[in-house]
Design a protein around this motif. Structure first.
Motif, PDB file in Angstrom:
ATOM      1  N   TYR A  96       0.818  -1.116   0.110  1.00 41.55           N
ATOM      2  CA  TYR A  96      -0.065   0.013   0.021  1.00 41.55           C
ATOM      3  C   TYR A  96       0.835   1.257  -0.138  1.00 41.55           C
ATOM      4  O   TYR A  96       0.303   2.387  -0.338  1.00 41.55           O
ATOM      5  N   ASP A  97       2.076   1.173   0.589  1.00 41.46           N
ATOM      6  CA  ASP A  97       2.878   2.126   0.341  1.00 41.46           C
ATOM      7  C   ASP A  97       3.186   2.730  -1.086  1.00 41.46           C
ATOM      8  O   ASP A  97       3.267   1.813  -1.970  1.00 41.46           O
ATOM      9  N   ARG A  98       3.508   4.044  -1.379  1.00 41.16           N
ATOM     10  CA  ARG A  98       4.048   4.349  -2.787  1.00 41.16           C
ATOM     11  C   ARG A  98       5.361   3.547  -3.205  1.00 41.16           C
ATOM     12  O   ARG A  98       5.385   3.415  -4.449  1.00 41.16           O
ATOM     13  N   PHE A  99       6.289   3.610  -2.222  1.00 36.52           N
ATOM     14  CA  PHE A  99       7.373   3.013  -2.945  1.00 36.52           C
ATOM     15  C   PHE A  99       7.803   1.834  -1.781  1.00 36.52           C
ATOM     16  O   PHE A  99       7.548   2.252  -0.471  1.00 36.52           O
ATOM     17  N   ILE A 100       8.377   0.937  -2.368  1.00 42.34           N
ATOM     18  CA  ILE A 100       8.775  -0.404  -1.291  1.00 42.34           C
ATOM     19  C   ILE A 100      10.366  -0.193  -1.205  1.00 42.34           C
ATOM     20  O   ILE A 100      11.089  -0.203  -2.023  1.00 42.34           O
ATOM     21  N   GLU A 101      10.856  -0.013   0.261  1.00 46.95           N
ATOM     22  CA  GLU A 101      11.995   0.193   0.301  1.00 46.95           C
ATOM     23  C   GLU A 101      12.706  -1.463   0.706  1.00 46.95           C
ATOM     24  O   GLU A 101      12.312  -1.845   1.703  1.00 46.95           O
ATOM     25  N   LEU A 102      13.799  -1.698  -0.266  1.00 47.83           N
ATOM     26  CA  LEU A 102      14.345  -2.916  -0.142  1.00 47.83           C
ATOM     27  C   LEU A 102      15.705  -2.973  -0.264  1.00 47.83           C
ATOM     28  O   LEU A 102      16.128  -2.159  -1.380  1.00 47.83           O
ATOM     29  N   PHE A 103      16.799  -3.301   0.562  1.00 48.28           N
ATOM     30  CA  PHE A 103      18.115  -3.351   0.428  1.00 48.28           C
ATOM     31  C   PHE A 103      18.543  -1.759  -0.059  1.00 48.28           C
ATOM     32  O   PHE A 103      19.574  -1.795  -0.806  1.00 48.28           O
ATOM     33  N   GLY A 104      18.424  -0.848   0.366  1.00 46.42           N
ATOM     34  CA  GLY A 104      18.543   0.434  -0.071  1.00 46.42           C
ATOM     35  C   GLY A 104      18.093   0.971  -1.207  1.00 46.42           C
ATOM     36  O   GLY A 104      18.582   2.072  -1.511  1.00 46.42           O
ATOM     37  N   LYS A 105      17.364   0.211  -1.805  1.00 49.58           N
ATOM     38  CA  LYS A 105      16.684   0.657  -3.155  1.00 49.58           C
ATOM     39  C   LYS A 105      15.174   0.902  -2.973  1.00 49.58           C
ATOM     40  O   LYS A 105      14.564   0.238  -2.177  1.00 49.58           O
ATOM     41  N   SER A 106      14.643   1.822  -3.965  1.00 46.78           N
ATOM     42  CA  SER A 106      12.955   2.205  -3.852  1.00 46.78           C
ATOM     43  C   SER A 106      12.614   1.538  -5.193  1.00 46.78           C
ATOM     44  O   SER A 106      13.166   1.366  -6.262  1.00 46.78           O
ATOM     45  N   PHE A 107      11.324   0.658  -4.910  1.00 48.22           N
ATOM     46  CA  PHE A 107      10.533   0.093  -5.933  1.00 48.22           C
ATOM     47  C   PHE A 107       9.366   0.398  -6.020  1.00 48.22           C
ATOM     48  O   PHE A 107       8.586   0.630  -4.912  1.00 48.22           O
ATOM     49  N   ALA A 108       8.508   0.965  -7.089  1.00 51.31           N
ATOM     50  CA  ALA A 108       7.460   1.481  -7.052  1.00 51.31           C
ATOM     51  C   ALA A 108       6.192   0.483  -7.035  1.00 51.31           C
ATOM     52  O   ALA A 108       6.340  -0.561  -7.368  1.00 51.31           O
ATOM     53  N   SER A 109       5.388   0.877  -6.175  1.00 54.39           N
ATOM     54  CA  SER A 109       4.020  -0.504  -5.627  1.00 54.39           C
ATOM     55  C   SER A 109       3.455  -0.391  -6.946  1.00 54.39           C
ATOM     56  O   SER A 109       3.020   0.403  -7.653  1.00 54.39           O
ATOM     57  N   PRO A 110       2.798  -1.637  -7.176  1.00 57.06           N
ATOM     58  CA  PRO A 110       2.001  -2.054  -8.306  1.00 57.06           C
ATOM     59  C   PRO A 110       0.677  -1.686  -8.029  1.00 57.06           C
ATOM     60  O   PRO A 110      -0.481  -1.788  -8.863  1.00 57.06           O
ATOM     61  N   VAL A 111       0.376  -1.378  -6.781  1.00 55.72           N
ATOM     62  CA  VAL A 111      -1.074  -1.061  -6.650  1.00 55.72           C
ATOM     63  C   VAL A 111      -1.394   0.294  -5.994  1.00 55.72           C
ATOM     64  O   VAL A 111      -2.386   0.691  -5.325  1.00 55.72           O
ATOM     65  N   ARG A 112      -0.781   1.445  -6.517  1.00 58.42           N
ATOM     66  CA  ARG A 112      -0.958   2.670  -6.348  1.00 58.42           C
ATOM     67  C   ARG A 112      -0.931   3.481  -7.644  1.00 58.42           C
ATOM     68  O   ARG A 112      -0.491   2.740  -8.724  1.00 58.42           O
ATOM     69  N   LYS A 113      -1.576   4.569  -7.801  1.00 57.53           N
ATOM     70  CA  LYS A 113      -1.806   4.942  -8.845  1.00 57.53           C
ATOM     71  C   LYS A 113      -0.782   5.550  -9.894  1.00 57.53           C
ATOM     72  O   LYS A 113      -0.460   5.306 -11.017  1.00 57.53           O
ATOM     73  N   ARG A 114       0.479   5.577  -9.153  1.00 57.36           N
ATOM     74  CA  ARG A 114       1.753   6.080  -9.614  1.00 57.36           C
ATOM     75  C   ARG A 114       2.467   4.600 -10.609  1.00 57.36           C
ATOM     76  O   ARG A 114       2.876   4.846 -11.769  1.00 57.36           O
ATOM     77  N   GLY A 115       1.633   3.733 -10.141  1.00 57.64           N
ATOM     78  CA  GLY A 115       2.304   2.403 -10.725  1.00 57.64           C
ATOM     79  C   GLY A 115       1.644   2.232 -12.397  1.00 57.64           C
ATOM     80  O   GLY A 115       2.049   1.433 -12.940  1.00 57.64           O
ATOM     81  N   LEU A 116       0.637   3.194 -12.639  1.00 58.03           N
ATOM     82  CA  LEU A 116      -0.059   2.953 -13.960  1.00 58.03           C
ATOM     83  C   LEU A 116       1.289   3.449 -15.006  1.00 58.03           C
ATOM     84  O   LEU A 116       1.180   3.096 -16.128  1.00 58.03           O
ATOM     85  N   MET A 117       1.897   4.374 -14.407  1.00 54.70           N
ATOM     86  CA  MET A 117       3.045   4.783 -15.380  1.00 54.70           C
ATOM     87  C   MET A 117       4.041   3.803 -15.418  1.00 54.70           C
ATOM     88  O   MET A 117       4.868   3.819 -16.407  1.00 54.70           O
ATOM     89  N   TYR A 118       4.401   2.680 -14.495  1.00 58.00           N
ATOM     90  CA  TYR A 118       5.430   1.823 -14.819  1.00 58.00           C
ATOM     91  C   TYR A 118       5.032   0.537 -15.067  1.00 58.00           C
ATOM     92  O   TYR A 118       5.834  -0.397 -15.761  1.00 58.00           O
ATOM     93  N   TYR A 119       3.788  -0.001 -14.914  1.00 58.41           N
ATOM     94  CA  TYR A 119       3.382  -1.375 -15.019  1.00 58.41           C
ATOM     95  C   TYR A 119       2.518  -1.607 -16.174  1.00 58.41           C
ATOM     96  O   TYR A 119       1.694  -0.823 -16.611  1.00 58.41           O
ATOM     97  N   ARG A 120       2.332  -2.799 -16.842  1.00 59.62           N
ATOM     98  CA  ARG A 120       1.239  -3.246 -17.432  1.00 59.62           C
ATOM     99  C   ARG A 120       0.512  -4.150 -16.877  1.00 59.62           C
ATOM    100  O   ARG A 120       1.108  -4.994 -16.006  1.00 59.62           O
ATOM    101  N   TYR A 121      -0.769  -4.020 -16.918  1.00 60.52           N
ATOM    102  CA  TYR A 121      -1.595  -4.847 -16.073  1.00 60.52           C
ATOM    103  C   TYR A 121      -2.800  -5.793 -16.975  1.00 60.52           C
ATOM    104  O   TYR A 121      -3.001  -5.314 -18.147  1.00 60.52           O
ATOM    105  N   LEU A 122      -3.061  -6.972 -16.575  1.00 60.89           N
ATOM    106  CA  LEU A 122      -4.121  -7.755 -17.109  1.00 60.89           C
ATOM    107  C   LEU A 122      -4.895  -8.510 -16.240  1.00 60.89           C
ATOM    108  O   LEU A 122      -4.340  -9.169 -15.318  1.00 60.89           O
TER     109      LEU A 122
END
Length: 852
Positions: free
Chosen positions: A259-285
């Protein structure tokens, strides 16, 4: 049982480095030089791809003809088949593709140890013309609704929650080479290997199996982070059996919240696929929809639009009546380029506490760790550590009225585990039965730990990781300090020891005796630490020291390098990479007593009282108006208070290791002292503060440190703020890399260190470079200071010691990190206060730096 002085949580690096050192030394170091090929047993691993698009095909069925064994490809199209014979035929089938039959005999003839590529041709059926009108992907509506309703569905929204956590962790060594499997050392120990009934899985060597039950209370304000260990059982290889890994388990249990905007893992940030911002980065089906008594439930898959972006691949299930996630599976792709992590996958399920309140049900983390990447380092072993952890939450209570910290039991994170006595509690809390691998682990570990080669490898691993050669009651080290070299003493040898917890209850004694072959003299250090409370971080300390020190060494570096007991600035390695002689040393006879007291979680104070007698040095002669001075005395009392928030840490009985926090770490030090130089006496006061923080900016990371200090009263030049210099070709984090020892001093100062890592933001788009996972790094160090010469008394200040004259000292750096996954090289430029020899204003510096 004695606890080891090992930092087990910091980026996980030391855990897996130690594991590989231990295991590979024991097994591969004594291996046969040439292993015989197994008769009629073949293993084939590979990938299935679309013959036209070259894209991988997941979930392909691969069966052995005439047998009940086989496998399916994973999300990346990878497969592994073992225990094959040359006569076997593999049937390959997938929806939408033509079937294939492959004879192992002919596959093995072409197979040379790399991935075998199977290509499937799409099954094309001609259809009549269909008109498709453009409209929005219906999955977009689902993602928007999940994002819009996150405030009522996010389990982290609760101010206060209480629950029980069952954690199960299994670690095994997989992808075993023939050298290990056919090693003659195991001829009489066949029980060390875990054998799976699944033909697609190869044998494994056990490393660790742990079950743990905790009672947890979390609250935001007033802050409570309480975890009481109710029961634990653990079996592990070598030193991990003795080590306290509760901090590591705690960190792995920390939930990844999509639910967070970004997922913090090992010092890096990954955009969440269930936030509106994810529509910029992911393909959905939308892959499935089901109508239930509660309305529609959808299954939506997602994958990155751009393969070069570090994003997740997976799917989630969501209910339309609440737009709440019911479960989600996500995997990090290879493009994430996380060091030592070959695979990382998350599975999360949610549960209803009542008709409308959702909370986590369980989290599963599955990962493959490799010591070095085979593509980036030719020394890399093929074996990998497979780690799987399940965290299951039960008896969840949401507190709508805030708790006082005392209601949670106490303010401290972890109460030590009670000895394991029975399996009854685990049977009650286990959400599922132990699988075949987990049932074999205990027996296999017993056999493995009794092997003489493992015992030898374990002893060597402990020495490498801790820096000490362990004895029954006394440890010898750190071995890095056994040899030193400087211009005053020449070559120097040291004998260093410390006692273990078992020798004297609640007490640790340390000692060092050193001898210099140039000055032909002995030096001594003796220390004692007494723990005054078993459950709280409180100590009494004592130290006597008769040894050389750098001028201006006021211990300020320890406010920044908190996990290091000594600076290593007089070690043999330091002298070998020095660009100038180490000669700014004076003999310091001192005695000090101290008190360390943790008031509450995140607030710790250290009170120190010390007396010093400092002698004139060979290369720093003391003079007063041109008249030689043999020595001076000074006394100090200092109070240092450290502030942190929501910080992860590990600790042994006598030592604490700070893992990290999302918030700044603040230190404030107040000092009062006096000096006595012949008949010249005086008092002085100092205040000093540090602020250390790091955070992500998108996919990049910024670390910064701010320091400031002010002196009241008059002091001899040795008690000024002598700014930390680095006279080696090593790249120092908290010293000025182009500054020389005792070059600058101040009575008041402020500084800022910046370290900016782009994490390959540019390099990953350059074809010839991206495969190496190099990362761009930039740094800057700025120092502004003022030296009031009216505040210098007692001793004549050397001519080579200067004031900054209200002109800041600035140096810039730019370079490459993650070279071979452990090396960072930077070019450093001294922009102000430049030296007369122009080449000294510019240079290359390097540092061993292991990060994910």
């Amino acid at each position: 049982m004695k606890k080891l002085n090992i930092q087990l949580s910091r980026h996980f690096t030391f855990i897996f480095t130690a594991l590989f050192l231990s295991i590979l030394f024991c097994f591969q170091g004594y291996a046969q030089k040439k292993a015989r090929k197994p008769k009629n047993r073949i293993k084939i691993n590979g990938v299935v791809k679309d013959a036209r698009t070259k894209e991988v095909i997941p979930f392909v069925n691969m069966m052995i003809k005439g047998k009940m064994t086989g496998t399916t490809t994973d999300l990346d199209g990878n497969f592994l088949l073992t225990n094959l014979s040359t006569k076997d035929t593999i049937l390959v089938s997938a929806i939408g593709y033509d079937k294939r039959e492959l004879i192992v005999k002919y596959m093995f003839g072409k197979y040379i140890g790399k991935k075998f590529i199977i290509k499937l041709t799409p099954d094309v059926t001609e259809l009549s013309e269909v008109k498709i009108l453009p409209r929005e992907n219906p999955a977009f509506r689902i993602v928007r609704n999940i994002s819009d309703n996150r405030s009522k569905n996010n389990p982290d929204r609760f101010e206060s929650a209480e629950y029980n956590t069952y954690t199960k962790m299994t670690a095994t060594l997989t992808n075993l080479s023939k050298i290990i499997r056919k090693n003659p050392l195991f001829k009489n120990h066949p029980g060390v290997f875990i054998q799976s009934k699944d033909s697609t899985k190869s044998d494994q060597l056990p490393i660790l199996f742990m079950e743990r039950i905790t009672h947890d209370v979390k609250q935001k304000n007033p802050y409570i982070d309480y975890s009481k260990e109710l029961d634990q059982k653990k079996r592990a290889i070598g030193f991990l059996e003795e080590a306290d890994i509760s901090g590591y388990a705690e960190q792995m249990t920390a939930r990844v919240n999509f639910y967070d905007r970004f997922i913090e893992l090992f010092g890096k940030s990954f955009a969440s696929p269930v936030r509106k911002r994810g529509l910029m980065y992911y393909r959905y089906l939308i892959t499935d929809s089901l109508f239930t008594d509660d309305g529609w439930e959808y299954t939506v898959s997602f994958r990155p639009k751009n393969k070069l972006e570090a994003l997740f691949t997976g799917h989630f299930k969501v209910r339309e009546d609440s737009w709440a996630l019911m479960e989600i599976e996500a995997k990090l792709p290879d493009e994430a380029q996380i060091n030592f992590v070959n695979k990382l996958q998350f599975k999360q399920k949610f549960q209803f506490i009542n008709d409308s309140t959702l909370f986590w049900k369980n989290n599963v983390i599955e990962a493959d760790f490799e010591f070095l990447d085979e593509e980036k380092n030719f020394l890399a072993p093929k074996e990998k550590v497979h780690l799987k952890q399940l965290s299951d939450y039960s008896n969840v209570k949401i507190h709508y009225n805030k708790l006082n910290p005392g209601e949670a039991g106490n303010d401290f994170k972890t109460v030590k585990a009670v000895p394991h006595k029975t399996d009854i509690s685990f049977d009650h809390f286990r959400p599922e039965e132990l699988d075949e691998v987990e049932l074999q682990v205990t027996e296999a570990l017993d056999s493995l730990n009794n092997h003489w080669a493992v015992k030898l490898g374990d002893a060597i691993t402990k020495m490498v990781v801790t820096g000490y050669v362990e004895g029954k009651y006394v440890d010898y080290g750190p071995y890095t300090d056994w040899l030193m070299k400087n211009k005053v003493e020449g070559l120097r040898i040291n004998a260093n020891v410390r006692t273990s917890e078992g020798l004297i209850k609640n007490t640790e004694l340390t000692g060092q005796v050193g001898y210099g072959f140039k000055d032909n003299d002995f030096k001594y250090t003796f220390g004692a630490k007494y723990r005054t409370s078993k459950d709280h971080w409180r100590f009494l300390t004592f130290k006597y020291r008769d040894d050389f020190s750098k001028v201006g060494d006021n211990g300020s570096i320890k406010m920044l390098r908190e996990n290091t007991e000594n600076t290593g600035e007089q070690s043999l390695l330091y002298s070998l990479i020095a660009r100038k002689d180490i000669d700014k040393l004076v003999r310091d006879q001192s005695v000090s007593v101290g008190l360390i007291h943790e008031w509450k979680e995140g607030v710790t104070s250290t009170l120190d009282l010390s007396h010093h007698k400092v002698y004139s040095g060979m290369y720093i002669p003391f003079e007063q108006n041109g008249v030689p001075v043999s020595y001076y005395k000074n006394n100090e009392v200092s109070l240092t208070t450290r502030f942190s928030w929501d910080e992860k840490l590990d600790q042994t009985y006598f030592r604490r290791y700070y893992v990290g926090s999302l918030y700044p770490i603040i230190n404030v030090k107040l000092t009062a002292g006096n000096y006595d130089i012949d008949s010249d006496k005086g008092n002085y006061y100092k205040v000093r503060a540090t602020w250390k923080h790091k955070f992500n900016i998108g996919l990049t990371k910024l670390k910064y440190v701010a320091e400031a200090g002010y002196q009241f009263g008059k002091v001899p030049f040795t008690l000024l703020e002598v700014h930390r210099a680095n006279q080696t070709y090593g790249l120092a984090r908290y010293n000025y890399n182009t500054m020389n020892d005792m070059e600058f001093a101040s009575t008041q100062f402020a500084s800022l260190f910046l370290d900016y890592n782009l994490n390959g933001l540019v390099f990953k788009h350059i074809p010839l470079i991206k495969r190496w996972d190099w990362r761009e790094s930039f740094s800057a160090k700025i120092l502004q200071g003022r030296l009031d010469k009216n505040q210098i008394v007692g001793l004549d200040m050397p001519t080579y010691m200067h004031s900054l004259d209200n002109k800041p000292f600035i140096e810039f750096g730019a370079g490459i990190s993650n070279i071979f996954q452990f090396l960072r090289i930077e070019t450093i430029y001294r922009a102000t206060h430049q030296l007369e020899v122009s080449k000294d204003n510019f240079g290359f510096r390097f540092r061993a730096e292991i990060t994910f």
